[in-house]
Design a protein around this motif. Structure first.
Motif, PDB file in Angstrom:
ATOM      1  N   MET A 147       0.844  -1.198   0.000  1.00  0.00           N
ATOM      2  CA  MET A 147       0.000   0.000   0.000  1.00  0.00           C
ATOM      3  C   MET A 147       0.879   1.249   0.000  1.00  0.00           C
ATOM      4  N   ARG A 148       0.303   2.344  -0.481  1.00  0.00           N
ATOM      5  CA  ARG A 148       1.057   3.597  -0.560  1.00  0.00           C
ATOM      6  C   ARG A 148       0.103   4.769  -0.385  1.00  0.00           C
ATOM      7  N   LYS A 149       0.650   5.900   0.053  1.00  0.00           N
ATOM      8  CA  LYS A 149      -0.132   7.128   0.146  1.00  0.00           C
ATOM      9  C   LYS A 149      -0.044   7.880  -1.180  1.00  0.00           C
ATOM     10  N   ILE A 150      -1.173   8.408  -1.615  1.00  0.00           N
ATOM     11  CA  ILE A 150      -1.214   9.199  -2.842  1.00  0.00           C
ATOM     12  C   ILE A 150      -2.029  10.461  -2.604  1.00  0.00           C
ATOM     13  N   ILE A 151      -1.841  11.437  -3.481  1.00  0.00           N
ATOM     14  CA  ILE A 151      -2.647  12.657  -3.483  1.00  0.00           C
ATOM     15  C   ILE A 151      -3.695  12.522  -4.578  1.00  0.00           C
ATOM     16  N   ALA A 152      -4.940  12.854  -4.240  1.00  0.00           N
ATOM     17  CA  ALA A 152      -6.022  12.760  -5.206  1.00  0.00           C
ATOM     18  C   ALA A 152      -6.962  13.945  -5.049  1.00  0.00           C
ATOM     19  N   ALA A 153      -7.692  14.233  -6.113  1.00  0.00           N
ATOM     20  CA  ALA A 153      -8.760  15.226  -6.073  1.00  0.00           C
ATOM     21  C   ALA A 153     -10.059  14.481  -5.801  1.00  0.00           C
ATOM     22  N   VAL A 154     -10.687  14.737  -4.668  1.00  0.00           N
ATOM     23  CA  VAL A 154     -11.821  13.950  -4.197  1.00  0.00           C
ATOM     24  C   VAL A 154     -13.093  14.792  -4.192  1.00  0.00           C
ATOM     25  N   LEU A 155     -14.168  14.216  -4.687  1.00  0.00           N
ATOM     26  CA  LEU A 155     -15.486  14.838  -4.547  1.00  0.00           C
ATOM     27  C   LEU A 155     -16.083  14.314  -3.253  1.00  0.00           C
ATOM     28  N   THR A 156     -16.189  15.178  -2.237  1.00  0.00           N
ATOM     29  CA  THR A 156     -16.654  14.761  -0.917  1.00  0.00           C
ATOM     30  C   THR A 156     -18.145  14.967  -0.737  1.00  0.00           C
ATOM     31  N   ARG A 157     -18.763  15.799  -1.575  1.00  0.00           N
ATOM     32  CA  ARG A 157     -20.209  15.986  -1.563  1.00  0.00           C
ATOM     33  C   ARG A 157     -20.648  16.454  -2.937  1.00  0.00           C
ATOM     34  N   ALA A 158     -21.914  16.180  -3.255  1.00  0.00           N
ATOM     35  CA  ALA A 158     -22.430  16.557  -4.565  1.00  0.00           C
ATOM     36  C   ALA A 158     -23.817  17.201  -4.417  1.00  0.00           C
TER      37      ALA A 158
ATOM     38  N   HIS B  96     -21.010  16.392 -14.584  1.00  0.00           N
ATOM     39  CA  HIS B  96     -22.393  16.132 -14.189  1.00  0.00           C
ATOM     40  C   HIS B  96     -22.477  15.502 -12.807  1.00  0.00           C
ATOM     41  N   GLU B  97     -21.440  14.789 -12.383  1.00  0.00           N
ATOM     42  CA  GLU B  97     -21.418  14.277 -11.012  1.00  0.00           C
ATOM     43  C   GLU B  97     -21.050  15.385 -10.032  1.00  0.00           C
ATOM     44  N   ILE B  98     -20.160  16.281 -10.449  1.00  0.00           N
ATOM     45  CA  ILE B  98     -19.762  17.389  -9.582  1.00  0.00           C
ATOM     46  C   ILE B  98     -20.928  18.340  -9.349  1.00  0.00           C
ATOM     47  N   ASP B  99     -21.677  18.656 -10.407  1.00  0.00           N
ATOM     48  CA  ASP B  99     -22.756  19.649 -10.254  1.00  0.00           C
ATOM     49  C   ASP B  99     -24.093  19.030  -9.854  1.00  0.00           C
ATOM     50  N   GLY B 100     -24.135  17.708  -9.690  1.00  0.00           N
ATOM     51  CA  GLY B 100     -25.341  17.061  -9.214  1.00  0.00           C
ATOM     52  C   GLY B 100     -26.351  16.703 -10.282  1.00  0.00           C
ATOM     53  N   THR B 101     -26.010  16.921 -11.563  1.00  0.00           N
ATOM     54  CA  THR B 101     -26.937  16.558 -12.636  1.00  0.00           C
ATOM     55  C   THR B 101     -27.222  15.064 -12.620  1.00  0.00           C
ATOM     56  N   PHE B 102     -26.171  14.277 -12.392  1.00  0.00           N
ATOM     57  CA  PHE B 102     -26.330  12.832 -12.248  1.00  0.00           C
ATOM     58  C   PHE B 102     -25.949  12.431 -10.829  1.00  0.00           C
ATOM     59  N   ALA B 103     -26.736  11.538 -10.255  1.00  0.00           N
ATOM     60  CA  ALA B 103     -26.507  11.128  -8.871  1.00  0.00           C
ATOM     61  C   ALA B 103     -25.190  10.381  -8.740  1.00  0.00           C
ATOM     62  N   THR B 104     -24.501  10.628  -7.646  1.00  0.00           N
ATOM     63  CA  THR B 104     -23.270   9.905  -7.349  1.00  0.00           C
ATOM     64  C   THR B 104     -23.203   9.673  -5.848  1.00  0.00           C
ATOM     65  N   THR B 105     -22.237   8.891  -5.415  1.00  0.00           N
ATOM     66  CA  THR B 105     -22.092   8.576  -3.995  1.00  0.00           C
ATOM     67  C   THR B 105     -20.701   8.984  -3.527  1.00  0.00           C
ATOM     68  N   PRO B 106     -20.536  10.199  -2.980  1.00  0.00           N
ATOM     69  CA  PRO B 106     -19.248  10.601  -2.436  1.00  0.00           C
ATOM     70  C   PRO B 106     -18.920   9.784  -1.187  1.00  0.00           C
ATOM     71  N   PRO B 107     -17.643   9.725  -0.810  1.00  0.00           N
ATOM     72  CA  PRO B 107     -16.491  10.313  -1.505  1.00  0.00           C
ATOM     73  C   PRO B 107     -16.097   9.475  -2.728  1.00  0.00           C
TER      74      PRO B 107
ATOM     75  N   CYS C  43     -14.095  15.418 -18.435  1.00  0.00           N
ATOM     76  CA  CYS C  43     -15.245  14.998 -19.243  1.00  0.00           C
ATOM     77  C   CYS C  43     -16.534  15.562 -18.648  1.00  0.00           C
ATOM     78  N   HIS C  44     -17.537  15.772 -19.513  1.00  0.00           N
ATOM     79  CA  HIS C  44     -18.820  16.253 -19.024  1.00  0.00           C
ATOM     80  C   HIS C  44     -19.465  15.277 -18.047  1.00  0.00           C
ATOM     81  N   SER C  45     -19.189  13.989 -18.174  1.00  0.00           N
ATOM     82  CA  SER C  45     -19.765  13.043 -17.218  1.00  0.00           C
ATOM     83  C   SER C  45     -19.198  13.290 -15.819  1.00  0.00           C
ATOM     84  N   ASP C  46     -17.918  13.656 -15.725  1.00  0.00           N
ATOM     85  CA  ASP C  46     -17.352  14.067 -14.437  1.00  0.00           C
ATOM     86  C   ASP C  46     -18.060  15.311 -13.924  1.00  0.00           C
TER      87      ASP C  46
END
Length: 370
Positions: free
Chosen positions: A1-12, A46-57, A41-44
């Motif tokens: 295992m390793r630690k990485i830096i990521a851009a996370v969507l924590t809420r939508a 649409h998850e960020i702006d809530g157009t399509f439902a997603t499950t954060p994080p 991508c627009h699909s990303d």
């Protein structure tokens, strides 16, 4: 295992935030990839702006290019240092769709893309979902072998990063799903990254008339540069009439690359009797798509969908790379901006505003990377 830096969507709806996460080692059928560049991508969006439902994080990002760091025990056709492209249409190779030559709609794709629940976690052990089993907005990703394809090292990295979605979706919609024939007339609604790829696909297929429809003059200019014979402002009230006039009664094919119910209705109205409209944009369920039954019954028009360009990406992507390197595809012209990782939210703001074509984020290239 390793630690990485990521851009996370924590809420939508919300914004991406930088987090330190734990990434597991690859399992037998998995590959550890160090991400260099990833497309927005627009699909990303649409998850960020809530157009399509997603499950954060969740770590978004599914079209990317990177270098193999390590392979699982059952992976024998990739090795450390290989340049690879990710594609979200991971396939099993055994289900009914796969054996029929339709791996883009693999019946087991959802299961394969879900990955192991411990593949990506917070520092205190809570699961973080990598979108499509990839999660490309991160320094590294553990990806199923069947979501990767190796490409030649001479392919420029920013351009390579959009092969796994924008390029396969646009070109594939034309050549695989619509099966555009030489001499056909083709309309492409939406001249972003996917639409511009579709325009080039129509040119390769031998279409005689290629009409680009968009709202942004810069995108229409790029469309003409890449093969469109006509460019129309989609805001015009007579755009359907213009298409009918140019084509002599309606287009043989319309590619909808916007993802809007109104654009789908417009696509059907632009068709000649017997024509085919192919939808590649992610159309929300509300408002519903409204169709005229006469188009289907009396005029024999066809409305069909195409997920990810109905691709066979293991075969398609190397072919597109070859066409690009030989100058027959101008995939570099699909990328309008490259933004640094720390400005990824600004990149999505530009995407939401309709600016640019395909925006790419630079994750963490090595000094020797191009």
């Amino acid at each position: 295992m390793r630690k990485i830096i990521a851009a996370v969507l924590t809420r939508a709806p919300g914004r991406l935030v930088t987090r330190e996460l734990i990434l597991s080692d690859p399992g037998p059928d998995e590959v550890l990839v160090r991400i260099a560049y990833a497309g927005l991508c627009h699909s990303d969006l649409h998850e960020i702006d809530g157009t399509f439902a997603t499950t954060p994080p969740i770590v978004l990002g599914h079209e990317a290019v990177g270098f193999v760091e390590r392979v699982g025990s059952a992976v024998h056709d990739l090795t450390a240092g290989d340049l690879v492209v990710t594609c979200l249409s991971v396939f099993c190779g055994r289900c009914r769709a796969c054996v029929r030559g339709m791996p883009s709609i693999c019946a087991r794709r959802t299961w394969l893309a879900s990955g192991r629940p411990d593949r990506l976690t917070t520092l205190d052990g809570r699961p973080v979902r990598p979108t499509a089993g990839i999660g490309a907005f991160a320094e590294m990703a553990v990806v199923h072998r069947n979501a990767l394809v190796a490409i030649p090292p001479e392919m420029p990295l920013p351009t390579a990063s959009i092969l796994g979605c924008a390029v396969t979706t646009g070109i594939g919609a034309v050549v695989r799903r619509a099966r555009v024939e030489p001499g056909s007339s083709v309309v492409v609604i939406g001249a972003g990254g996917v639409g511009l790829a579709a325009i080039q696909g129509a040119r390769l297929a031998g279409a005689r008339t290629v009409i680009a429809v968009d709202l942004v003059p810069e995108k229409l200019a790029a469309a003409c540069e890449l093969g469109a014979t006509h460019a129309l402002d989609g805001r015009g009230p007579d755009v359907v009439a213009q298409v009918r006039e140019i084509t002599g009664g309606g287009a043989d094919h319309v590619i909808e690359a916007v993802g809007a119910a109104s654009a789908v209705a417009q696509a059907m109205a632009m068709l000649t009797p017997g024509g085919v409209a192919t939808v590649v944009g992610m159309v929300p369920s509300d408002p519903p798509i409204r169709l005229d039954g006469n188009d289907l019954f009396f005029l024999e028009k066809t409305l069909q969908g195409s997920f990810m360009g109905s691709n066979q990406f293991v075969r398609d992507i190397p072919e597109y790379v070859d066409l690009h390197l030989r100058g027959r595809l101008r995939l570099d012209r699909l990328v309008s901006d490259v933004v640094p990782f720390e400005e990824i939210n600004k990149g999505f703001e530009s995407l939401a505003a309709g600016r640019g074509r395909r925006i790419v984020v630079e994750i963490r290239p090595r000094k020797e990377d191009r």
